[in-house]
Scaffold this active site. Structure first.
Site, mmCIF file in Angstrom:
data_model
loop_
_atom_site.group_PDB
_atom_site.id
_atom_site.type_symbol
_atom_site.label_atom_id
_atom_site.label_comp_id
_atom_site.label_asym_id
_atom_site.label_seq_id
_atom_site.Cartn_x
_atom_site.Cartn_y
_atom_site.Cartn_z
ATOM 1 N N CYS A 534 0.819 -1.221 0.000
ATOM 2 C CA CYS A 534 0.000 0.000 0.000
ATOM 3 C C CYS A 534 0.856 1.277 0.000
ATOM 4 O O CYS A 534 2.010 1.240 0.387
ATOM 5 C CB CYS A 534 -0.868 -0.039 1.250
ATOM 6 S SG CYS A 534 -2.308 0.980 1.172
ATOM 7 N N GLU A 642 -9.183 11.705 -1.980
ATOM 8 C CA GLU A 642 -9.691 12.789 -1.143
ATOM 9 C C GLU A 642 -9.270 14.137 -1.718
ATOM 10 O O GLU A 642 -8.086 14.363 -2.002
ATOM 11 C CB GLU A 642 -9.163 12.633 0.287
ATOM 12 C CG GLU A 642 -9.940 13.418 1.315
ATOM 13 C CD GLU A 642 -9.682 12.907 2.730
ATOM 14 O OE1 GLU A 642 -10.407 11.991 3.173
ATOM 15 O OE2 GLU A 642 -8.752 13.414 3.378
ATOM 16 N N HIS A 839 2.570 6.354 9.596
ATOM 17 C CA HIS A 839 1.955 6.318 8.258
ATOM 18 C C HIS A 839 0.515 6.792 8.242
ATOM 19 O O HIS A 839 -0.091 6.873 7.169
ATOM 20 C CB HIS A 839 2.047 4.907 7.676
ATOM 21 C CG HIS A 839 0.889 4.008 8.020
ATOM 22 N ND1 HIS A 839 0.521 3.714 9.315
ATOM 23 C CD2 HIS A 839 0.019 3.330 7.228
ATOM 24 C CE1 HIS A 839 -0.518 2.889 9.307
ATOM 25 N NE2 HIS A 839 -0.846 2.644 8.066
ATOM 26 N N ALA A 841 -3.338 7.526 10.879
ATOM 27 C CA ALA A 841 -3.977 7.655 12.181
ATOM 28 C C ALA A 841 -3.920 6.356 12.977
ATOM 29 O O ALA A 841 -3.738 6.364 14.185
ATOM 30 C CB ALA A 841 -5.433 8.102 12.003
ATOM 31 N N GLY A 842 -4.109 5.233 12.313
ATOM 32 C CA GLY A 842 -4.133 3.953 13.023
ATOM 33 C C GLY A 842 -5.489 3.694 13.650
ATOM 34 O O GLY A 842 -6.073 4.556 14.295
#
Length: 916
Positions: A534, A642, A839, A841-842
């Site tokens: 990703c 986005e 990488h 927010a988690g």
């Protein structure tokens, strides 16, 4: 496991080497709030496990967005020496999807084990799989068994088929349908799923010896030596090959001959070529070689004349194995002239061993299942002997009848006329008994009998359920067996069944389970049902919010139309799987060369959008087949497009170099290598599981499979991972092209005039060979970044020249509806974290938990009220990706900024979101 923590400062924590297997400490970056979430799952335990792997340097690192993953924590970083260290697919990116405990997994010997029992027994078991490419059932050893905790409030999905089969598991567990794999949670009433109709029997463990060395004390010592070498003596009940031996013996009692040939004791089998080839495979599993011969037919040992035609025989020349079968009860000489009974050890065996003996016997001498309309005809076992052995024949068939009765199968025995000797027929009669036979015993070796028996099992099970529910006989419109087989049957005896109920249920258990298999089919059979990298890119524009806000709905709808998204979404480019090798080698360059972008784009991508050394031959056909139709698509889950507005600049100098200014509209793309990357990880997990014992690598967690980086398996996986990364870069490049086209369509200006250059593209599930300083020395390491981003400092040669003076751009996406960030790499990251940072927010809630807590339509409306327009393939995805399902990204970037492992440059807020 309770993992001790030592506080270093406000946002740094150390996991001391509390376990003697740990080679280095752990290092955790988190504030108090973020740390509490890590303590609630296995994040810290997984970090400690990673610290046990060979060749690891300095620390096993967890970023502030860290949470439990597969083997490695997501948000984990680890660097291993390129010569002494390992490589692990779990440290680069992999997830598990799970089944409920109690799910019955079918094995090669026709017995089932509950999925939760496999961790103890899986080394000995081969499970049934569905070979999709060749269209038949097959067998595979188990590669690994995984488990995860059921999350608080998590619901399971329970699916019921028309014949009454039930499967229960997590929403994202894949189930095979005629159209491919579908998540359990996405199945609907009326959908078809692929089932394997054979049910088998429950496993029963037995201890003790069946055949010991004393049985061969009067034989040539070479016999015993040979059998010892093959591991056949002493023969124990818990030998994993006992089912194989029982079915070979059963077939031998029907179409086998043990006797002298040319002065040498030989074992010979007769039958159709395809039947004997299947039998040959079983013999080879025992280490016994056999040869097929075509010969002119003579009267067979069972006394039936075949006339003058060609027949096939399978000959085993090993005298030792012939004696082995004789000691197990196989009669020597012409069976029509010998008295014998079913061997005593078979009569005393567990039911699953008896099942194998009977399946072999009926494959040889049993009749194929036949129907008259929708009614099954008796299944017959017919044998002959000389007149003086009539009583013994009745006794032998009586033994068989007793075995069948243990399964609940009724039989009748009667004499039939024969020209020579005496012939008796044992008939399985009655629909219930016939259904039980094909469901629980069936046939082995004979493909025609086996497949027809399997489809008959599905047909009779469905018929039985309809009769029970209607309390009457089936109606005239109920299909005949032939009609059912034609409409619902698949090669290998698999059948399509209709889903009649889909329920969300509260689990009455604490763990989900999954298994992996070595077979390239990557599936297994549970309750009769076949079940199974990703990065981020930022594109800038010269537009401002004032320009875009009035057209945001039109823009997002256009992006949604032009960029394929959703579960299983397919790209607009149609490439056959045999045509994607160039994509795997050239990555984003392939896309640009084929018209998807600008040459200058390649200068603004990590690795130039192409990792050298990618080998398409290291990528399986299955991975290519999954990836080819998905090239140029967004996918689902947390993948998104986005439209954002730069609303705060923290470092004007760096922001200017990156081409960012306050009020500017940018587009963030988050997606990866789709099904191809997942398949690559699956493939090599299985390969490495096979190899790990060879290299004697410590294995602190079954999910944490690894091999030496310099090993053949390690290098091959690294080449395949590079190919998957290149696929991901090509994928994002094609999406970039369609983003530009969408802006052109809405704003009626060329993308060049709109200033739609790429800011940067970073991977965050990847392994890289890099040079870092450890204890004052430069060393080459293989850095695993799983849910972590490279963050190289100013002056590093791997950074594009245009950014080299200020450091590498680091892109940190927030959750849907929250801010995203651009950071810059620092020297601090090089010193502490091997040039790595967070990488995103988690997650704090799983997707399942989020769908329980949030409603997609309400989240969408709330975001719209805040000026954020969302277009998604389903409201379920909106609920899964609700802002509340993630950690506060502001806290995450604050931690890495305070730690000095990245520098804040700019913040963006969303105004439009397109999701799969």
């Amino acid at each position: 496991m309770t993992v001790p923590l030592k506080r270093i400062d406000k946002i740094r924590w150390e996991i001391p080497k509390f376990d003697k297997r740990m080679r280095v400490p752990g290092r955790v970056y988190a504030d108090d709030v973020l740390l509490e979430k890590m303590k609630s799952d296995r994040t810290l335990e997984q970090a400690a496990n990673v610290a046990m792997l060979p060749g690891i340097y300095k620390y096993s690192i967890v970023m502030p967005d860290g949470h439990q993953g597969y083997g490695f924590p997501i948000g984990g970083v680890a660097a291993f020496d390129v010569n002494e260290g390992v490589i692990s697919p779990g440290g680069i990116g992999y997830d598990i999807n799970c089944l409920a405990p109690g799910s019955k997994v079918l094995t090669e010997h026709g017995y089932w084990l509950k999925v939760e029992e496999l961790p103890e027994k899986f080394k000995l078991q081969g499970v049934k799989v569905y070979n999709l490419d060749e269209g038949h059932n097959d067998t595979s050893n188990v590669a690994f068994v995984a488990e995860r905790e059921v999350e608080t409030g998590e619901m399971a999905v329970r699916v019921t088929t028309e014949s009454g089969r039930i499967i229960e598991g997590s929403e994202d567990h894949p189930v095979l349908t005629p159209e491919g794999y579908v998540y359990l949670g996405n199945l609907k009433e009326g959908n078809l799923v692929i089932v394997y109709p054979f049910e088998g029997v429950e496993y029963e463990e037995r201890k003790g010896v069946i055949l010991d060395e004393d049985a061969f004390k009067d034989e040539d010592p070479q016999v015993l030596s040979f059998l010892r070498e093959k591991g056949l003596v002493p023969l124990r009940w818990d030998d994993p090959r006992i089912g194989t031996i029982a079915r070979i013996l059963g077939f031998a009692f029907g179409d086998g001959y043990l006797g002298e040939m040319g002065g040498r004791l030989t074992l010979t089998f007769y039958g159709k070529e395809e039947t004997l080839r299947e039998l040959k495979k079983d013999l080879e599993r025992l280490g016994i070689s056999a040869n097929l011969y075509v010969r002119e037919s003579i009267e067979t040992t069972s006394g039936h004349s075949e006339g003058k035609s060609l027949s096939i025989e399978l000959r085993v020349t090993s005298r030792s194995f012939a004696l082995f079968l004789e000691k197990l009860g196989m009669p020597r000489g012409k069976k029509t002239e010998k008295a014998y009974r079913v061997p005593g050890w078979i009569l005393e065996a567990p039911l699953w061993v008896k099942r194998n003996f009977l399946a072999g016997l009926f494959a040889a001498d049993g009749s194929i299942v036949e129907f008259k309309g929708n009614t099954p005809l008796p299944i017959n076992l017919t044998q002959s002997k000389s007149d003086e052995l009539a009583e013994n024949l009745v006794e032998f068939l009586g033994d068989v009848a007793k075995l069948l009765a243990e399964f609940g199968i009724e039989t009748t025995l009667y004499e039939v006329k024969s020209k020579k000797g005496v012939t008796y027929r044992l008939s399985i009669v009655g629909e219930d008994s016939i259904r039980t036979f094909v469901e629980r015993i069936n046939y082995e070796y004979d493909p025609e009998k086996k497949v027809k028996g399997l489809i008959a099992a599905a047909y009779l099970k469905l018929k039985e359920r309809i009769v029970k529910e209607a309390h009457e006989a089936v109606k005239d419109d109920f299909p005949t067996f032939e009609e059912f087989a034609k409409e619902r049957g698949y090669e290998g005896g698999f059948v399509a069944e209709k889903v009649v109920k889909v329920e969300r249920v509260k689990p009455e258990y604490t763990k989900f389970y999954d298994i992996g298999v070595y077979h390239e089919a990557h599936n297994f059979i549970a309750n009769g049902i076949v079940v199974h990298n990703c990065g981020v890119r930022l594109i800038r524009t010269n537009l401002t919010e004032k320009d875009v806000r009035p057209r945001i709905k039109q823009l997002v709808d256009t992006l949604f139309k032009n960029v394929p998204s959703g579960v299983g979404s397919q790209g607009r480019v149609r490439l056959h799987w045999t045509q994607i090798d160039d994509v795997l080698v050239d990555g984003a360059k392939w896309a640009v060369d084929n018209g998807y972008g600008w040459e200058e784009d390649l200068e603004r991508l990590e690795e130039g959008g192409r990792m050298e050394g990618a080998d398409p031959d290291a990528v399986s056909q299955r991975a290519k087949q999954r990836g080819a139709p998905q090239l140029g698509s967004l996918g689902s889950g947390n993948h998104f497009l986005e439209v954002q507005v730069v609303d705060k600049i923290f470092d004007p100098e760096v922001a200017k170099v990156y081409g960012l200014f306050e009020g500017q509209v940018v587009v963030m793309v988050h997606t990866g290598s789709r099904g191809l990357g997942h398949q690559v990880a699956s493939d090599y997990l299985r390969i490495m599981e096979r190899a790990i014992r060879k290299y004697r690598i410590p294995w602190p967690d079954r999910e944490l499979v690894s091999v030496p980086f310099q090993s053949e398996e390690g290098q091959r996986y690294f080449s395949a991972m590079k190919a998957a990364a290149n696929f991901a870069w090509a994928n994002r490049q094609m999406i970039t092209h369609w983003v530009r086209e969408s802006f052109q369509e809405v704003f009626r200006q060329d993308p060049e005039d709109l200033g739609m250059s790429i800011v940067y593209d970073v991977a965050h599930n990847i392994g890289k060979v890099e040079e870092h300083e450890v204890d004052g020395k430069k060393v080459k390491v293989i850095v695993h970044r799983k849910g972590a981003t490279r963050a190289f400092p100013p002056g590093h040669e791997a950074i594009p020249k245009i950014y080299r003076d200020v450091g590498q751009p680091v892109l940190i996406p927030g959750s849907m509806g929250t801010a995203s960030y651009v950071l810059a790499g620092t020297e601090g990251a090089m010193k502490e974290t091997f040039g790595s940072t967070c990488h995103g927010a988690g997650r704090v809630l799983s997707r399942k938990a989020a769908t329980r807590q949030y409603r997609g339509d309400r989240i969408r409306q709330e975001l719209l009220n805040r000026g954020i327009y969302v277009r998604a393939a389903s409201m379920r995805v909106v609920a899964e990706e609700a802002p509340g399902a993630y950690k506060n990204v502001d806290n995450v970037v604050k931690v890495v900024s305070e730690a000095g492992i990245a520098k804040l440059v700019a913040r963006m807020r969303p105004i439009g979101v397109a999701k799969g």
